[in-house]
Design a protein around this motif. Structure first.
Motif, PDB file in Angstrom:
ATOM      1  N   ALA A   3       0.849  -1.196   0.000  1.00 53.67           N
ATOM      2  CA  ALA A   3       0.000   0.000   0.000  1.00 53.67           C
ATOM      3  C   ALA A   3       0.880   1.240   0.000  1.00 53.67           C
ATOM      4  O   ALA A   3       2.035   1.195   0.389  1.00 53.67           O
ATOM      5  CB  ALA A   3      -0.871  -0.011   1.246  1.00 53.67           C
ATOM      6  N   SER A   4       0.335   2.349  -0.493  1.00 57.18           N
ATOM      7  CA  SER A   4       1.111   3.589  -0.504  1.00 57.18           C
ATOM      8  C   SER A   4       1.371   4.038   0.933  1.00 57.18           C
ATOM      9  O   SER A   4       0.684   3.624   1.854  1.00 57.18           O
ATOM     10  CB  SER A   4       0.328   4.676  -1.242  1.00 57.18           C
ATOM     11  N   GLN A   7      -1.621   5.651   2.554  1.00 55.02           N
ATOM     12  CA  GLN A   7      -2.673   4.710   2.912  1.00 55.02           C
ATOM     13  C   GLN A   7      -2.219   3.818   4.060  1.00 55.02           C
ATOM     14  O   GLN A   7      -2.990   3.514   4.961  1.00 55.02           O
ATOM     15  CB  GLN A   7      -3.056   3.872   1.701  1.00 55.02           C
ATOM     16  N   ALA A   8      -0.888   3.434   4.020  1.00 49.21           N
ATOM     17  CA  ALA A   8      -0.364   2.592   5.085  1.00 49.21           C
ATOM     18  C   ALA A   8      -0.510   3.277   6.429  1.00 49.21           C
ATOM     19  O   ALA A   8      -0.885   2.656   7.419  1.00 49.21           O
ATOM     20  CB  ALA A   8       1.091   2.256   4.810  1.00 49.21           C
ATOM     21  N   ILE A  11      -4.078   3.058   7.389  1.00 49.50           N
ATOM     22  CA  ILE A  11      -4.397   1.698   7.824  1.00 49.50           C
ATOM     23  C   ILE A  11      -3.840   1.456   9.219  1.00 49.50           C
ATOM     24  O   ILE A  11      -4.512   0.892  10.079  1.00 49.50           O
ATOM     25  CB  ILE A  11      -3.821   0.656   6.825  1.00 49.50           C
ATOM     26  N   SER A  37      -3.860  -4.917   3.516  1.00 53.55           N
ATOM     27  CA  SER A  37      -3.589  -4.510   2.142  1.00 53.55           C
ATOM     28  C   SER A  37      -4.233  -3.185   1.779  1.00 53.55           C
ATOM     29  O   SER A  37      -3.695  -2.423   0.994  1.00 53.55           O
ATOM     30  CB  SER A  37      -4.054  -5.601   1.182  1.00 53.55           C
ATOM     31  N   LYS A  38      -5.409  -2.888   2.327  1.00 46.46           N
ATOM     32  CA  LYS A  38      -6.092  -1.649   1.935  1.00 46.46           C
ATOM     33  C   LYS A  38      -7.292  -1.391   2.850  1.00 46.46           C
ATOM     34  O   LYS A  38      -7.692  -2.259   3.632  1.00 46.46           O
ATOM     35  CB  LYS A  38      -6.576  -1.728   0.486  1.00 46.46           C
ATOM     36  N   VAL A  39      -7.831  -0.183   2.687  1.00 50.67           N
ATOM     37  CA  VAL A  39      -9.113   0.157   3.308  1.00 50.67           C
ATOM     38  C   VAL A  39     -10.146   0.173   2.186  1.00 50.67           C
ATOM     39  O   VAL A  39      -9.916   0.786   1.147  1.00 50.67           O
ATOM     40  CB  VAL A  39      -9.054   1.537   4.005  1.00 50.67           C
ATOM     41  N   VAL A  40     -11.235  -0.550   2.393  1.00 48.42           N
ATOM     42  CA  VAL A  40     -12.259  -0.614   1.328  1.00 48.42           C
ATOM     43  C   VAL A  40     -13.559   0.021   1.812  1.00 48.42           C
ATOM     44  O   VAL A  40     -13.824   0.094   3.019  1.00 48.42           O
ATOM     45  CB  VAL A  40     -12.556  -2.074   0.898  1.00 48.42           C
ATOM     46  N   GLU A 111     -17.034   0.877   5.914  1.00 49.55           N
ATOM     47  CA  GLU A 111     -15.588   1.015   5.692  1.00 49.55           C
ATOM     48  C   GLU A 111     -14.897  -0.104   6.464  1.00 49.55           C
ATOM     49  O   GLU A 111     -15.249  -0.357   7.623  1.00 49.55           O
ATOM     50  CB  GLU A 111     -15.114   2.383   6.198  1.00 49.55           C
ATOM     51  N   ILE A 113     -11.021  -2.449   7.034  1.00 48.21           N
ATOM     52  CA  ILE A 113      -9.614  -2.703   6.740  1.00 48.21           C
ATOM     53  C   ILE A 113      -9.524  -4.143   6.236  1.00 48.21           C
ATOM     54  O   ILE A 113     -10.127  -5.045   6.829  1.00 48.21           O
ATOM     55  CB  ILE A 113      -8.759  -2.586   8.017  1.00 48.21           C
ATOM     56  N   ASP A 116      -4.823  -9.542   4.570  1.00 52.22           N
ATOM     57  CA  ASP A 116      -4.555 -10.688   3.695  1.00 52.22           C
ATOM     58  C   ASP A 116      -4.511 -11.947   4.567  1.00 52.22           C
ATOM     59  O   ASP A 116      -3.574 -12.143   5.353  1.00 52.22           O
ATOM     60  CB  ASP A 116      -3.214 -10.457   2.986  1.00 52.22           C
TER      61      ASP A 116
END
Lengths: 161, 418
Positions: A3-4, A7-8, A11, A37-40, A111, A113, A116
């Motif tokens: 992740a960027s 974003q990291a 997170i 890996s990301k926030v969705v 929202e 987190i 993986d």
């Protein structure tokens, strides 16, 4: 794909505040963060996963409401439980055959987190102390839900209550 | 000399207002008319009417909303709903909101005169009951009519409506000498020829004009009570039992947890909490029901959910796909809501299993067992601690409860029923 940085950081902040990891050691939190890996975001009514699909991730809900549903022929869709911000969604990534058991659908803008699951499993196998912490947290949530499910099954408001 | 009785008629049709004025012209009344709900409310505040006729379908503020506001500003006002769109469901809705009766349009002069007469008689009864209550030195059980404490007082059914498929609310005309009740208390209701049952009082303690009981059909007596119709007579003894600790709760956060029919004995406490909202800290209402169709008082629940000064959460044990709310047992709501557990107070009613688990969650949050209050209902027969049917350990539930602190109730829960 990592992740960027921005974003990291987000997170990391979101993770550190999530009840699932509260009380965990800093080094273990770092490892778990590496699995994030990301926030969705899911819109209301958006399906998060379908029963039978391959379960690769754990969702830590930050905000919103999610329904766990099952579709049975003749009776239509039934909601078996709802989860909200602060809850963990999905255990099926932990155990073979790694398939979702229910449908999950966002009831409101949600929202979460995304962790993986495969990576977290590998980390837990390599570091048993971390593995204990993860499994202990999963077991605690499962115990709470099992107790709630037993009460639901008792149908305490039914004819005989 | 008696002051002239004041009547207010609210209807957007001028011709109806003119007719009403003409019909009442010969009587000893002061009649005022309003052509809208807004004007009607303003005039009601000015003239304090004894009787109000209100049309349901008006532009602007709907008649049922006017009715509700009138009754909330003065619960002793007698209101009759008039409409050209008479349906059973509308009549039930009007009754739920406190209407005394229902007059379908078009009506004859005689019908209007008779309704006026009945409404004013009702008003006189309500005012007399209010005076008696104010004059009473202390609230206590009604005496039987000279036949001892177990004799029920006859009481007329003003109306009844279905809440769910197995639950009915009865509106009773409070019997002579009724001095009101405190939230949490119950009455013994006697279905003549069938038997008697302890039924919680489920209405607004500030409403002197009617006494509400919500009855679930579970046996012969409750079946008979639920089958009573307007005009039928039921025997009443009470009120009995300890009230909810609303005085003690002042200045504290209050968590109300109700499962299924458990909302009925808690509703008077909720009325009191919301009517005196400034006296309490946070107010949380956590409700559980089997399905959406089993949720009691859905309109009122909707109203509570719409308030900014109350947190009201609903969860169902089972729901179809279209349900937008929570699914799960009511106890799962407790860890999710914000309240001051160290100083707060909880009031919990539902099946015993639910109350045990709810209490455990509250204690888990840091609430002392002495500040978790539950209501027990076990085989209450006499209501006065004489027969022993409801004895649990050293306690008589009817006399020592039915509201107990969980520090006491926890041990009682362990005693199996005999």
């Amino acid at each position: 794909m990592p992740a960027s940085d921005q974003q990291a950081q987000t997170i990391e902040q979101l993770l550190a505040a999530h009840p699932f990891v509260v009380g965990i050691e800093e080094s273990q939190l770092r490892t778990i963060t590496e699995c994030a890996s990301k926030v969705v975001h899911f819109a209301a009514d958006q399906v998060i996963f379908h029963a039978g699909g391959v379960a690769r991730v754990l969702y830590l809900l930050h905000r919103g409401d999610v329904a766990l549903e099952v579709i049975a022929p003749g009776t239509g869709t039934r909601i078996v439980a709802t989860l909200s911000g602060g809850d963990a969604l999905g255990w099926s990534w932990m155990f073979p055959p790694y398939r979702w058991a229910f449908d999950a659908r966002a009831l409101t803008a949600t929202e979460a987190i995304v962790l993986d699951g495969e990576k977290l499993r590998r980390c837990a196998e390599e570091d048993h102390e971390l593995g204990y912490q993860v499994v202990w947290r999963v077991a605690r949530e499962m115990a709470d839900r099992l107790q709630a499910t037993r009460l639901q099954l008792l149908d305490v408001y039914g004819e005989r209550s | 000399m008696q002051p002239r009785q004041r009547i207010l008629v609210i209807d957007d049709e001028e011709v109806v207002l003119d007719s009403c004025l003409a019909i009442l012209a010969g009587g000893d009344y002061e009649t005022t008319t309003a052509t809208s709900g807004e004007e009607g409310l303003r005039l009601a505040a000015e003239v304090s009417p004894d009787l109000v006729f209100v049309d349901v379908k008006m532009p602007g503020l709907p008649g049922l909303e006017v009715l509700e506001r009138l009754r909330s500003s003065d619960p002793s006002i007698v209101a009759v709903v008039i409409t050209g769109y008479a349906t059973v469901s509308l009549a039930v809705e009007a009754m739920k909101r406190g209407a005394f009766d229902f007059l379908p349009k078009p009506f004859t002069p005689d019908e209007f005169r008779q309704m006026t007469q009945r409404g004013l008689e009702r008003r006189a009864e309500v005012l007399e009951q209010g005076r008696e209550r104010a004059a009473a030195e202390a609230a206590g059980p009604l005496p039987g009519p000279g036949a001892g404490p177990l004799a029920p007082v006859p009481c007329r059914v003003l109306g009844q409506w279905e809440e769910t498929h197995d639950t009915v609310t009865l509106a009773l005309d409070p019997p002579a000498g009724w001095r009101g009740f405190r939230p949490g208390q119950f009455n013994m209701l006697y279905a003549f020829g069938v038997g008697e049952s302890a039924i919680s009082i489920s209405g607004d303690p500030a409403d002197p004009g009617r006494l509400l009981h919500t009855v679930r059909r579970v046996g012969k007596v409750t079946q008979a009570l639920a089958g009573l119709q307007r005009g039928d007579v039921v025997g009443v003894r009470g009120p009995y039992g300890t009230p909810w600790p609303l005085g003690y709760a002042a200045g504290r956060d209050v968590v109300v947890v109700a499962g299924g029919i458990g909302l009925a004995p808690l509703r008077p406490a909720i009325h009191e909490l919301l009517d005196n909202r400034e006296r309490y800290g946070r107010v949380l209402i956590l409700l559980g029901a089997r399905t959406a169709a089993d949720l009691l008082y859905p309109d009122q629940v909707q109203e509570w959910r719409g308030r900014f000064d109350v947190d009201c959460e609903v969860t169902l044990d089972s729901a179809a796909g279209g349900w937008r709310g929570r699914v799960g047992v009511v106890t799962t709501l407790i860890p999710r809501v914000e309240f001051d557990a160290e100083r707060g107070v909880a009031m919990v009613v539902g099946p015993e299993i639910m109350m045990r688990f709810a209490a455990a969650e509250l204690v888990n949050r840091g609430m002392a067992t002495s500040r978790v209050f539950v209501s027990l209902e076990r085989n209450m027969k006499c209501g006065i601690g004489a027969c022993g049917h409801c004895q649990v350990g050293a306690k008589f539930v009817c006399r020592d409860g039915a509201v107990f602190g969980y520090d006491e109730a926890e041990a009682l829960f362990q005693v199996r029923e005999v």
